[in-house]
Write a protein that holds these residues in place. Structure first.
Motif, PDB file in Angstrom:
ATOM      1  N   PHE A   1      -9.284   7.115  -2.336  1.00 59.51           N
ATOM      2  CA  PHE A   1      -9.721   6.127  -1.350  1.00 59.51           C
ATOM      3  C   PHE A   1      -8.850   6.238  -0.102  1.00 59.51           C
ATOM      4  N   ASP A   2      -9.494   6.173   1.079  1.00 57.71           N
ATOM      5  CA  ASP A   2      -8.790   6.342   2.349  1.00 57.71           C
ATOM      6  C   ASP A   2      -7.810   5.189   2.580  1.00 57.71           C
ATOM      7  N   ARG A   3      -6.524   5.525   2.689  1.00 58.03           N
ATOM      8  CA  ARG A   3      -5.501   4.492   2.864  1.00 58.03           C
ATOM      9  C   ARG A   3      -5.628   3.785   4.215  1.00 58.03           C
TER      10      ARG A   3
ATOM     11  N   ILE B   1       0.858  -1.182   0.000  1.00 55.46           N
ATOM     12  CA  ILE B   1       0.000   0.000   0.000  1.00 55.46           C
ATOM     13  C   ILE B   1       0.897   1.235   0.000  1.00 55.46           C
ATOM     14  N   TYR B   2       0.626   2.185  -0.922  1.00 56.01           N
ATOM     15  CA  TYR B   2       1.433   3.397  -1.043  1.00 56.01           C
ATOM     16  C   TYR B   2       0.517   4.618  -1.102  1.00 56.01           C
TER      17      TYR B   2
ATOM     18  N   VAL C   1       0.922   8.100  -3.212  1.00 58.57           N
ATOM     19  CA  VAL C   1       1.718   8.756  -4.246  1.00 58.57           C
ATOM     20  C   VAL C   1       1.173  10.171  -4.460  1.00 58.57           C
ATOM     21  N   PRO C   2       2.039  11.191  -4.422  1.00 61.52           N
ATOM     22  CA  PRO C   2       1.548  12.565  -4.660  1.00 61.52           C
ATOM     23  C   PRO C   2       0.911  12.703  -6.035  1.00 61.52           C
ATOM     24  N   ASP C   3      -0.161  13.455  -6.094  1.00 57.46           N
ATOM     25  CA  ASP C   3      -0.925  13.740  -7.317  1.00 57.46           C
ATOM     26  C   ASP C   3      -1.600  12.497  -7.896  1.00 57.46           C
ATOM     27  N   VAL C   4      -1.492  11.376  -7.232  1.00 56.49           N
ATOM     28  CA  VAL C   4      -2.144  10.146  -7.696  1.00 56.49           C
ATOM     29  C   VAL C   4      -3.129   9.638  -6.662  1.00 56.49           C
ATOM     30  N   GLY C   5      -2.715   9.667  -5.378  1.00 59.90           N
ATOM     31  CA  GLY C   5      -3.564   9.177  -4.312  1.00 59.90           C
ATOM     32  C   GLY C   5      -3.103   7.831  -3.794  1.00 59.90           C
ATOM     33  N   THR C   6      -4.042   7.023  -3.378  1.00 63.14           N
ATOM     34  CA  THR C   6      -3.732   5.702  -2.819  1.00 63.14           C
ATOM     35  C   THR C   6      -3.451   4.712  -3.945  1.00 63.14           C
ATOM     36  N   VAL C   7      -2.363   3.959  -3.793  1.00 65.11           N
ATOM     37  CA  VAL C   7      -1.947   2.953  -4.769  1.00 65.11           C
ATOM     38  C   VAL C   7      -1.701   1.643  -4.032  1.00 65.11           C
ATOM     39  N   VAL C   8      -2.213   0.545  -4.575  1.00 64.61           N
ATOM     40  CA  VAL C   8      -2.002  -0.778  -3.991  1.00 64.61           C
ATOM     41  C   VAL C   8      -1.249  -1.638  -4.998  1.00 64.61           C
ATOM     42  N   GLY C   9      -0.362  -2.456  -4.488  1.00 65.24           N
ATOM     43  CA  GLY C   9       0.379  -3.393  -5.321  1.00 65.24           C
ATOM     44  C   GLY C   9       0.065  -4.812  -4.921  1.00 65.24           C
ATOM     45  N   GLY C  10       0.040  -5.698  -5.901  1.00 70.21           N
ATOM     46  CA  GLY C  10      -0.268  -7.086  -5.616  1.00 70.21           C
ATOM     47  C   GLY C  10      -0.311  -7.911  -6.886  1.00 70.21           C
TER      48      GLY C  10
END
Length: 631
Positions: free
Chosen positions: A484-486, A416-417, A419-428
């Motif tokens: 989305f709320d991290r 879970i990250y 990222v500025p100007d992108v928002g919440t990012v998930v990896g998997g």
């Protein structure tokens, strides 16, 4: 067209000539000469009979798969050429963009061979076929054969045909890198992906480390990903030719994604998480030639074998050792691989011919274990390792991929990250047994601490740091979720399609085998359970028909998570540990949260492999733990 190797491999080996040492001062009697003459005539007749043995052959051609046999492709008619091009396109589809042609072989597998003129014409026709479907060809190897009594030189050529996929849908294989600490894993990956040899002090591994303490100690403590590409001609594409990962993806037809896992025993849980969560296609066990099998090498080998991940070995640092030391380490590896727990057949790769054979047999037989010798400083064996990875075929066919695309989405959250100007990012990773994930798709994410699922929308998708619109089963990627709320996300969650109607459970049953325990494993024990990307402490509630387990014993066990409910799948691989004690198995039954209060439910008994129910009652009632709901 790139010719990689041209080796002479005669089919019939010459007979060894035996001399005689005449006795009696070098004189041979007439009687002995006549006796020897009779023996010679018998030997000659036996030799003539042996020459009539059937010619060598390959296994018969299979209708499915990406391997095609062709006796010759000389001057086909236009209609025949169109049929051959259509057949090549189908073989490429079966192999995910790769196909192997055996020229000079009949459909039943008999090695006939072709003359030099016919072989040249056949390769020219195959080149035209490849150009028509948008592919390139690479000659892997050539062999000379003798067919029947014809003593003329005949050749068989093995050709790799690789298509450049469209829309960045390249062939992607994931390789987990295992091995003891200080065995040279990160350095080897740095040399492969950066294209520069190491200076002997670890310069090549600096780009792989993610944390400051990793740079200071030289030890990997997290999971890092590195990519190595191959273009349609089989040439290596890495950071020496490209500046960014996006350029590597655009130039590659085949991508190898390496997962650099931790080698120190302190980070064993991270290594287990990488093996279970990311689902690698293959595992590369790196062993240092000067230290041999030490530390966590046996443990990592056992994990790969228990999880049924195909494994090949790389013997590193061969430049630091004498030949005797390298041979001693090889004998040590062979003894371990041939033990009853492994039952592997070591295959030492010593040349380009061996690299092609090892890569093909490695995926066809589960017992073959290739061994390659490399040096990250001197560069010995690196070309053979690249050749091996280039030819390594995928494990799933195109038909299986098409079937998976029809199934609903199921994406596991591993990172879970923000990222500025992108928002919440998930990896998997998208589960291997499910379909595809698209941009703009609406999914459910959970389970939350309260046991529910939340709605969200996938904004954009990136693979290997480059954008893509479609994610297929078995591929790893990062998904942008916008605002989305991290704080509502955690590792171990899943993102599923709303039409799946997901259910969660606090209790589940699994068919397990205890790999090792110093004493006994009994109910009431607390263990750390790994199921995919789920990692949580669980309590053993009861066992089917047994009070305790010892090393090597099997049972059906009911577990209960200590903290919160999780989303599990039937048949998922399971690994649990308690200190040095370890066990493995698979999930056989889920008990939804609504059924966990049922006091009378007993675990179902399974067969030795955990398939099917026997529904037999327990003769002795197990003693429940004080915190167990079965009390």
């Amino acid at each position: 067209m790139d010719v990689r190797s041209s080796e002479t491999c005669p089919v019939y080996a010459g007979q060894r000539m035996h001399g005689c040492s005449p006795g009696n001062g070098g004189k041979i009697s007439k009687k002995s000469r006549s006796r020897k003459g009779k023996r010679g005539r018998r030997r000659k007749s036996r030799k003539s009979r042996s020459n009539k043995s059937p010619p060598p052959y390959l296994p018969p051609e299979a209708e499915e798969g990406n391997i095609e046999y062709k006796l010759k492709l000389v001057s086909p008619t236009p209609q025949r050429f169109e049929h051959l091009a259509t057949q090549l396109k189908w073989r490429l589809q079966e192999g995910g963009g790769e196909a192997v042609y055996q020229i000079g072989v009949e459909d039943n597998g008999v090695l006939v061979g072709l003359s030099q003129e016919d072989m040249k014409a056949s390769l020219h026709t195959l080149q035209r076929m490849a150009e028509k479907v948008g592919a390139d060809i690479t000659v892997l190897r050539e062999r000379e054969v003798e067919y029947n009594s014809d003593r003329k030189s005949r050749k068989i050529t093995e050709v790799l045909v690789r298509k450049v996929p469209d829309d960045q849908q390249f062939l992607d294989l994931r390789v987990a890198v295992l091995g003891n600490v200080d065995s040279g894993k990160s350095t080897l990956l740095g040399v492969l992906t950066q294209g520069e040899l190491d200076n002997g002090r670890g310069r090549a591994r600096l780009n792989l480390f993610r944390h400051l303490h990793e740079i200071q100690t030289g030890r990997t403590s997290s999971i890092s990903f590195e990519i190595l590409g191959f273009n349609s001609k089989g040439e290596v594409v890495n950071y020496s030719d490209s500046r960014t990962a996006e350029e590597i993806c655009e130039s590659s037809s085949k991508m190898i994604t390496f997962m650099d896992l931790a080698g120190h025993h302190k980070y064993l849980k991270t290594t287990i998480f990488g093996l279970l969560s990311y689902g690698p296609d293959f595992a590369m066990l790196v062993v240092s030639a000067n230290t041999g099998i030490a530390g966590t090498t046996r443990e990592h080998l056992g994990l790969a074998l228990a999880l049924k991940v195909p494994i090949f070995l790389v013997l590193s640092k061969v430049d630091l050792c004498s030949r005797a030391t390298v041979e001693r380490t090889l004998r040590q590896l062979e003894r371990v691989l041939k033990q009853p727990g492994c039952n592997k057949v070591p295959f030492l790769v010593s040349g380009p011919h061996d690299a092609v054979t090892a890569a093909q047999q490695f995926t066809q037989s589960t017992s073959i274990t290739p061994i390659l010798l490399v040096s990250s400083v001197g560069g010995e064996g690196l070309q053979l390792l690249q050749e091996f990875l280039n030819i390594l075929p995928p494990l799933s066919s195109s038909q299986e991929q098409e079937e998976l695309m029809e199934q609903p989405t199921e994406f596991q959250v591993d990172e879970i990250y923000s990222v500025p100007d992108v928002g919440t990012v998930v990896g998997g990773t998208l589960y291997r047994s499910v379909g595809v994930c698209r941009e703009g798709e609406r999914l459910l994410v959970g389970p939350t601490d309260a046991g529910g699922f939340l709605r969200l929308r996938v904004g954009s998708i990136q693979r290997n740091r480059s954008g893509c619109r479609l994610l297929r089963a078995g591929q790893a990627a990062t998904l942008a979720l916008g605002n989305f709320d991290r704080s509502l996300l955690r590792k171990g969650m899943v993102m599923v399609s709303p039409r799946m109607n997901p259910t969660i459970c606090c209790q589940f049953e699994a068919s397990i085998v205890l790999l090792f325990h110093a004493k006994t494993f009994r109910q009431g024990s607390q263990v750390t359970v790994h199921v995919g990307n789920v990692r949580q402490t669980a309590t053993v509630l009861c066992m089917q028909g047994k009070e305790a387990l010892r090393t090597g014993e099997r049972a059906v066990v009911r577990f209960r998570f200590m903290k919160h409910a999780e989303y599990l799948r039937l048949g998922a691989k399971l690994l649990f540990r308690e200190g040095v004690a370890k066990g493995i198995g698979h999930v056989t039954r889920l008990l939804p949260a609504s059924n966990n209060q049922d006091q009378n439910q007993r675990p179902h008994r399974h067969d030795a492999e955990g398939e099917g129910y026997l529904n037999t009652e327990v003769t002795r009632k197990p003693r429940p733990h004080p915190s167990s709901p079965l009390q």
